[in-house]
Design a protein around this motif. Structure first.
Motif, mmCIF file in Angstrom:
data_model
loop_
_atom_site.group_PDB
_atom_site.id
_atom_site.type_symbol
_atom_site.label_atom_id
_atom_site.label_comp_id
_atom_site.label_asym_id
_atom_site.label_seq_id
_atom_site.Cartn_x
_atom_site.Cartn_y
_atom_site.Cartn_z
ATOM 1 N N VAL A 94 0.841 -1.206 0.000
ATOM 2 C CA VAL A 94 0.000 0.000 0.000
ATOM 3 C C VAL A 94 0.873 1.251 0.000
ATOM 4 N N GLY A 95 1.920 1.244 0.825
ATOM 5 C CA GLY A 95 2.805 2.412 0.907
ATOM 6 C C GLY A 95 3.525 2.702 -0.396
ATOM 7 N N THR A 96 4.062 1.677 -1.039
ATOM 8 C CA THR A 96 4.776 1.904 -2.298
ATOM 9 C C THR A 96 3.807 2.316 -3.406
ATOM 10 N N ALA A 97 2.599 1.782 -3.385
ATOM 11 C CA ALA A 97 1.599 2.191 -4.374
ATOM 12 C C ALA A 97 1.231 3.665 -4.189
ATOM 13 N N ALA A 98 1.088 4.089 -2.936
ATOM 14 C CA ALA A 98 0.771 5.499 -2.665
ATOM 15 C C ALA A 98 1.895 6.405 -3.154
ATOM 16 N N LEU A 99 3.144 6.005 -2.891
ATOM 17 C CA LEU A 99 4.283 6.802 -3.356
ATOM 18 C C LEU A 99 4.299 6.900 -4.875
ATOM 19 N N SER A 100 4.017 5.795 -5.543
ATOM 20 C CA SER A 100 4.036 5.812 -7.009
ATOM 21 C C SER A 100 2.887 6.638 -7.579
ATOM 22 N N ASN A 101 1.905 6.950 -6.742
ATOM 23 C CA ASN A 101 0.792 7.808 -7.157
ATOM 24 C C ASN A 101 0.969 9.241 -6.662
ATOM 25 N N GLY A 102 2.197 9.576 -6.277
ATOM 26 C CA GLY A 102 2.506 10.961 -5.916
ATOM 27 C C GLY A 102 2.162 11.386 -4.503
ATOM 28 N N LYS A 103 1.836 10.455 -3.638
ATOM 29 C CA LYS A 103 1.504 10.789 -2.252
ATOM 30 C C LYS A 103 2.762 10.883 -1.402
ATOM 31 N N GLU A 104 2.695 11.652 -0.334
ATOM 32 C CA GLU A 104 3.723 11.645 0.705
ATOM 33 C C GLU A 104 3.323 10.563 1.695
ATOM 34 N N VAL A 105 4.275 9.691 2.067
ATOM 35 C CA VAL A 105 3.915 8.546 2.903
ATOM 36 C C VAL A 105 4.878 8.418 4.074
ATOM 37 N N VAL A 106 4.291 8.212 5.251
ATOM 38 C CA VAL A 106 5.066 7.861 6.433
ATOM 39 C C VAL A 106 4.501 6.563 6.988
ATOM 40 N N ALA A 107 5.399 5.648 7.341
ATOM 41 C CA ALA A 107 4.995 4.432 8.047
ATOM 42 C C ALA A 107 5.303 4.662 9.514
ATOM 43 N N PHE A 108 4.268 4.683 10.336
ATOM 44 C CA PHE A 108 4.422 4.855 11.780
ATOM 45 C C PHE A 108 4.549 3.465 12.379
ATOM 46 N N LEU A 109 5.763 3.138 12.831
ATOM 47 C CA LEU A 109 6.076 1.793 13.315
ATOM 48 C C LEU A 109 5.995 1.739 14.835
ATOM 49 N N THR A 110 5.146 0.832 15.339
ATOM 50 C CA THR A 110 5.004 0.653 16.782
ATOM 51 C C THR A 110 5.160 -0.836 17.107
#
Length: 121
Positions: free
Chosen positions: A25-41
């Protein structure tokens, strides 16, 4: 439509499917021009360390190590919960280049005044 995406991830080796889907999901969002942060807990904080993702694979899906590389190369950021990280006695000097320690306040600062799309795994 929101230009920011937050991926909230709590698992590591113990649930390869969730980790895989989160970074697909994160890489797909990036490839669609989104800014992405993965909040790791919780156990996901270990994904901020070199080599941890190499042993995570789901049948039929790209290896997590490759997804993490694509995520980094696409501009994705790993925001690592400092409480979870410290509780596991991990070394912050070993964080990968696109990871930084940050909890709820830095997450809200990153989101800012714009709405963000959130995925939670």
């Amino acid at each position: 439509m929101s230009q920011k995406v937050v991926i909230n991830l709590t698992t590591g080796h113990e649930d390869a499917d969730r980790v895989t889907v989160a970074f697909l999901v994160g890489t797909a969002a990036l490839s669609n021009g989104k800014e992405v942060v993965a909040f790791l807990t919780k156990e996901a904080v270990r994904l901020g360390l070199p080599g941890y993702g190499e042993a995570i694979e789901s049948a039929g899906a790209p290896p997590v190590a490759r997804l993490l590389e694509q995520f980094r190369d696409g501009g994705g950021e790993l925001l690592v919960c400092p409480i979870c990280f410290d509780a596991r006695k991990l070394d912050k000097e070993q964080l990968v280049s696109n990871a930084r320690l940050g909890g709820a306040t830095p997450l809200w600062e990153w989101v800012g005044d714009q709405p963000a799309t959130v995925f939670s795994y």
